[in-house]
Structures are given as C-alpha cells and as structure tokens.
Write a protein that holds these residues in place. Sequence first.
Motif, mmCIF file in Angstrom:
data_model
loop_
_atom_site.group_PDB
_atom_site.id
_atom_site.type_symbol
_atom_site.label_atom_id
_atom_site.label_comp_id
_atom_site.label_asym_id
_atom_site.label_seq_id
_atom_site.Cartn_x
_atom_site.Cartn_y
_atom_site.Cartn_z
ATOM 1 N N ASP A 100 0.848 -1.193 0.000
ATOM 2 C CA ASP A 100 0.000 0.000 0.000
ATOM 3 C C ASP A 100 0.885 1.245 0.000
ATOM 4 O O ASP A 100 1.499 1.583 1.012
ATOM 5 C CB ASP A 100 -0.907 -0.020 1.233
ATOM 6 N N GLU A 101 0.941 1.917 -1.150
ATOM 7 C CA GLU A 101 1.834 3.064 -1.289
ATOM 8 C C GLU A 101 1.519 4.173 -0.289
ATOM 9 O O GLU A 101 2.423 4.848 0.201
ATOM 10 C CB GLU A 101 1.812 3.608 -2.719
ATOM 11 N N SER A 102 0.239 4.370 0.040
ATOM 12 C CA SER A 102 -0.099 5.431 0.999
ATOM 13 C C SER A 102 0.459 5.105 2.388
ATOM 14 O O SER A 102 0.932 5.995 3.101
ATOM 15 C CB SER A 102 -1.608 5.666 1.067
ATOM 16 N N ARG A 105 4.251 5.724 2.185
ATOM 17 C CA ARG A 105 4.572 7.160 2.244
ATOM 18 C C ARG A 105 4.333 7.713 3.653
ATOM 19 O O ARG A 105 5.074 8.585 4.109
ATOM 20 C CB ARG A 105 3.792 7.924 1.182
ATOM 21 N N ASN A 106 3.334 7.189 4.347
ATOM 22 C CA ASN A 106 3.119 7.593 5.732
ATOM 23 C C ASN A 106 4.316 7.173 6.582
ATOM 24 O O ASN A 106 4.775 7.940 7.437
ATOM 25 C CB ASN A 106 1.834 6.983 6.294
#
Length: 154
Positions: A100-102, A105-106
């Motif tokens: 999960d890219e989000s 990034r988090n």
Amino acid sequence: MGNNTPLGQEAKSYIEKGELVPDSVTIGMLRNKVEMHPQAEGFIFDGFPRNVHQAEALDQLLQEKGESVTALMALDVDDEEIVKRILLRGATSGRADDNDESIIRNRIDVYNRETAPVFDFYAQSGKSVKVDGIGTIEEIFNRLKREINRLAGK
C-alpha cells in the motif's frame, strides 16, 4: 524481536498500520532481548532507535551495563527509491503494509519527523555515519562492512 510474545503482538498491530510502535513496547522488547544474551560482545540494532526518546533510553540501558553506542549508521536513500523497494518487497513479504503506497509514504513521513532527528542526536557525539544505500545488495553490504571494520579499528 519476539512476535509471539504479548509485546510482539502489540508491536505488530502498530506496524501493520504503518505506525511507529510505542516506545514503552519497543524498549521493553529490546531490554528483554539484550538480557537474554548477557555473553554478547555487542549488538547491531536494525531500525532502532526510532526517535530521540528511544535513543536516550538505549543510552541509559547500555550505561547500566557499562556499555555505550559505538555508532549509528544510516543508509542514505531517496524517498522514491524507498517506495519502489518496499513495493517490490511487498510482492513476497506477505505484509499488507508493503503493498500500500499510501502506508509506505506515511512511514516515510513518520521517519522524517521522528527518526531522522536521531541521526543528529548521535552526531553531537560524533557517532553518526551515513552510508550510500544505492547500488546492488553486495555493493551496499560491502560499504556497511567497510564502515563496521573502520569503527572496530580493523
């Protein structure tokens, strides 16, 4: 660090959301692991400390044992490369947070806010070292090995 222990299970619940594990949990797990190996001549902590409070707690733990941190080594890699690598790892890791890219990034945002200051904390005593993290696994390993040997006076 003991995923099947109560502390390990608690840590896993945070990791799966891309959040940092609370200091009390992480430090408790670290203390348990260090105390299980009193004969060890040293430790390499991968991904720890993750914030200045943990660095201070680590220094205190080691001081109690008559030891101290030799160095903090940080792999220097830009954010886009990190995202690419973790997504690639996600294909085989079985961890939903690696796909999960989000969430990735988090994790990078949390790192920049919470963990990057640890480098400065140890830099104040000349213990921080950046190592180029771009290249093949073998190239990066050899850079790390050279730095460890340099720190050990070899």
